[in-house]
Design an enzyme around this catalytic site. Sequence first.
Site, PDB file in Angstrom:
ATOM      1  N   LYS A 206      -7.430   4.686   8.716  1.00  0.00           N
ATOM      2  CA  LYS A 206      -6.372   4.063   7.913  1.00  0.00           C
ATOM      3  C   LYS A 206      -5.065   4.198   8.686  1.00  0.00           C
ATOM      4  CE  LYS A 206      -4.138   4.365   3.372  1.00  0.00           C
ATOM      5  NZ  LYS A 206      -4.152   5.097   2.089  1.00  0.00           N
ATOM      6  N   ARG A 228       4.525   7.980   6.111  1.00  0.00           N
ATOM      7  CA  ARG A 228       3.200   8.606   6.139  1.00  0.00           C
ATOM      8  C   ARG A 228       2.650   8.741   7.556  1.00  0.00           C
ATOM      9  NH1 ARG A 228       1.983   5.105   0.895  1.00  0.00           N
ATOM     10  NH2 ARG A 228       2.478   6.676  -0.660  1.00  0.00           N
ATOM     11  N   LYS A 259      -8.654   0.136   7.483  1.00  0.00           N
ATOM     12  CA  LYS A 259      -7.546  -0.436   6.722  1.00  0.00           C
ATOM     13  C   LYS A 259      -6.276  -0.410   7.559  1.00  0.00           C
ATOM     14  CE  LYS A 259      -4.960   0.236   2.435  1.00  0.00           C
ATOM     15  NZ  LYS A 259      -4.696   1.062   1.270  1.00  0.00           N
ATOM     16  N   SER A 285      -2.743  -5.788   0.788  1.00  0.00           N
ATOM     17  CA  SER A 285      -1.802  -6.582  -0.010  1.00  0.00           C
ATOM     18  C   SER A 285      -0.905  -7.468   0.841  1.00  0.00           C
ATOM     19  CB  SER A 285      -0.967  -5.647  -0.875  1.00  0.00           C
ATOM     20  OG  SER A 285      -0.291  -4.692  -0.073  1.00  0.00           O
ATOM     21  N   TYR A 324      -7.867  -8.789  -2.341  1.00  0.00           N
ATOM     22  CA  TYR A 324      -7.229  -9.361  -3.528  1.00  0.00           C
ATOM     23  C   TYR A 324      -7.656 -10.806  -3.725  1.00  0.00           C
ATOM     24  CZ  TYR A 324      -4.788  -5.046  -3.010  1.00  0.00           C
ATOM     25  OH  TYR A 324      -4.544  -3.711  -2.882  1.00  0.00           O
TER      26      TYR A 324
HETATM   27 ZN   LIG Z   1      -2.313   7.965  -0.825  1.00  0.00          ZN
END
Ligand SMILES: [Zn+2]
Length: 334
Positions: A206, A228, A259, A285, A324
């Site tokens: 990720k 992050r 991802k 998204s 989505y």
């Molecule tokens: Zn998280």
Amino acid sequence: MDLTHRPRRLREDRVRELVSETSLEPADLIAPVFVDATTGERQPIESMPGHERVPIEDSVARVEEVLETGVEAVMLFGIPESKDATGTRAWAEDGVVQEATRRITAETDAYVITDVCLCEYTEHGHCGTLEPGIRETETGSREDPSLTVDNDATLESLRKTAVSHAAAGADMVAPSSMTDGMVGAIRDELDGEGFDDVPIMSYAAKYESAFYGPFRDAADGAPAFGDRRHYQMDPANAREAMREVRLDVEQGADVLLVKPALPYLDIVADVRREFEQPVAAYNVSGEYAMLHAAAEKGWLDLEETARESLLSIKRAGADLILTYFAEDIAEQLR
Ligand SMILES: [Zn+2]
């Protein structure tokens, strides 16, 4: 004219399906569903047209809508009624995901996968407990370059969260926090509590991506300060992804997720080549929102570009796709 090789011979309408290398099926798709304990009615998500945050009372109805399109699996994300420093509502027996999971599994045949992370449950929005000594300032804008999540303390929270989801009936759990050792810790805890038949879909690679923007609207999970990059991967790295994935495989991951998807198709292809486990990709998204925005301006055809996007993710090697577009594409395919 000596043209022995003419690939065009196989592009004629009646033969192209016969020689098609990749196909897209509703059964390949997983639809993300946002359940929101803070609202009594459905809330549209502005940056993700067609998607809503639904109250717990509407979670079954929402999943039934997904099932009607032919999509059989959902990924549940929860927005809790309250947040705190460690995210305790993530593993509450009466938490939002636990409650929705109980209802959905009791009343539908959907395959329910739950997101296991803490960022929606912590008041600072990070994917775990912060290291001791790091505090939020009043403005919430502290820029401390050493700011990070306490890896091993977070493992304890993830263990409890995963087991609480399994106890509520989740068919599969999907840890997404990029905490080192998360798959092993969750496997150990699930097995210890008698949930040895619950598989783990690990967000194995990720990336710290700017394509997550609209999701943060949807799940209310933007970090209040910092970013992050200490726990999610550097977009520059591909070899490191193989190392991350290998560690998760060694710890017992059943499905390996990459991802985002489109900007990382090389990683999807590498994981497919290197490992035997099913590969999942998360068409995130931002990948959804940018096609919608361009289509709204009349610059792109939404249906065609969405379908081509998902086909390319499968072609790169993904067996399943979280997207989505799941419902729209499934309806097109029917
Ligand atoms: Zn998280």
